[in-house]
Design a protein around this motif. Structure first.
Motif, PDB file in Angstrom:
ATOM      1  N   SER A  29       0.813  -1.225   0.000  1.00 29.01           N
ATOM      2  CA  SER A  29       0.000   0.000   0.000  1.00 29.01           C
ATOM      3  C   SER A  29       0.843   1.271   0.000  1.00 29.01           C
ATOM      4  O   SER A  29       0.377   2.323  -0.439  1.00 29.01           O
ATOM      5  CB  SER A  29      -0.950  -0.008   1.193  1.00 29.01           C
ATOM      6  N   LYS A  37      -4.896   7.789  -3.046  1.00 25.98           N
ATOM      7  CA  LYS A  37      -5.837   7.063  -2.186  1.00 25.98           C
ATOM      8  C   LYS A  37      -6.999   7.970  -1.789  1.00 25.98           C
ATOM      9  O   LYS A  37      -8.152   7.541  -1.772  1.00 25.98           O
ATOM     10  CB  LYS A  37      -5.130   6.538  -0.943  1.00 25.98           C
ATOM     11  N   GLN A  40      -9.297   8.423  -4.677  1.00 24.13           N
ATOM     12  CA  GLN A  40     -10.115   7.213  -4.838  1.00 24.13           C
ATOM     13  C   GLN A  40     -11.274   7.218  -3.849  1.00 24.13           C
ATOM     14  O   GLN A  40     -12.402   6.896  -4.199  1.00 24.13           O
ATOM     15  CB  GLN A  40      -9.266   5.956  -4.634  1.00 24.13           C
ATOM     16  N   SER A  41     -11.009   7.613  -2.606  1.00 20.78           N
ATOM     17  CA  SER A  41     -12.059   7.675  -1.587  1.00 20.78           C
ATOM     18  C   SER A  41     -13.139   8.694  -1.962  1.00 20.78           C
ATOM     19  O   SER A  41     -14.335   8.432  -1.808  1.00 20.78           O
ATOM     20  CB  SER A  41     -11.470   8.040  -0.233  1.00 20.78           C
TER      21      SER A  41
END
Length: 147
Positions: A29, A37, A40-41
């Protein structure tokens, strides 16, 4: 190609992408920048707030696809006559479904593993139709082409 080599090709085409996809969520990760990230959230949250009918439909289709994987693997690993046709149609259905799933952030290693898995899976799907030896595993009583 021997039966065991074909079976290993099937297994490897699934294991490599799966291991690296799990790796992207765990030990790899750190390869995905935090900004990606977060993006993406935000995208996922916006998808859930949007048209719920299409989101639910895509979710149901994805669950159906995941549920069909064991049947596909069984048909190919046990050399059932319906296995190659099911694999072709299942693969086409999954590739049609992919654009509707949306954006996914992944590491470069995971992308490479997914690409390798897709190439290997392409070989698995095509071999029963182009290799007389592999064709014989699925349809042993069929006459060879050209006779």
């Amino acid at each position: 190609m021997s039966k065991s080599a074909f079976r290993w090709l099937i297994v490897v085409s699934y294991v490599i992408p799966t291991v690296f996809a799990i790796g992207d969520l765990t030990f790899l990760s750190h390869l995905i920048p935090p900004e990606f990230k977060e993006a993406q959230s935000i995208y996922d949250a916006a998808q859930l707030e949007g048209d719920t009918t299409s989101t639910v439909l895509i979710g149901v289709l994805c669950i159906a696809a995941i549920a069909a994987v064991p049947f596909q693997l069984y048909g190919l690993l046990r050399f059932r006559q319906w296995g190659p046709r099911f694999a072709v149609w299942f693969s086409v259905a999954c590739y049609v479904l992919i654009p509707f799933i949306g954006v996914t952030v992944q590491s470069g290693i995971n992308f490479a593993a997914m690409s390798l898995g897709s190439m290997l899976w392409g070989i698995v799907v095509v071999l029963p139709y182009v290799s007389p030896q592999v064709r014989g595993y699925f349809w042993p009583n069929q006459e060879p082409a050209g006779n």
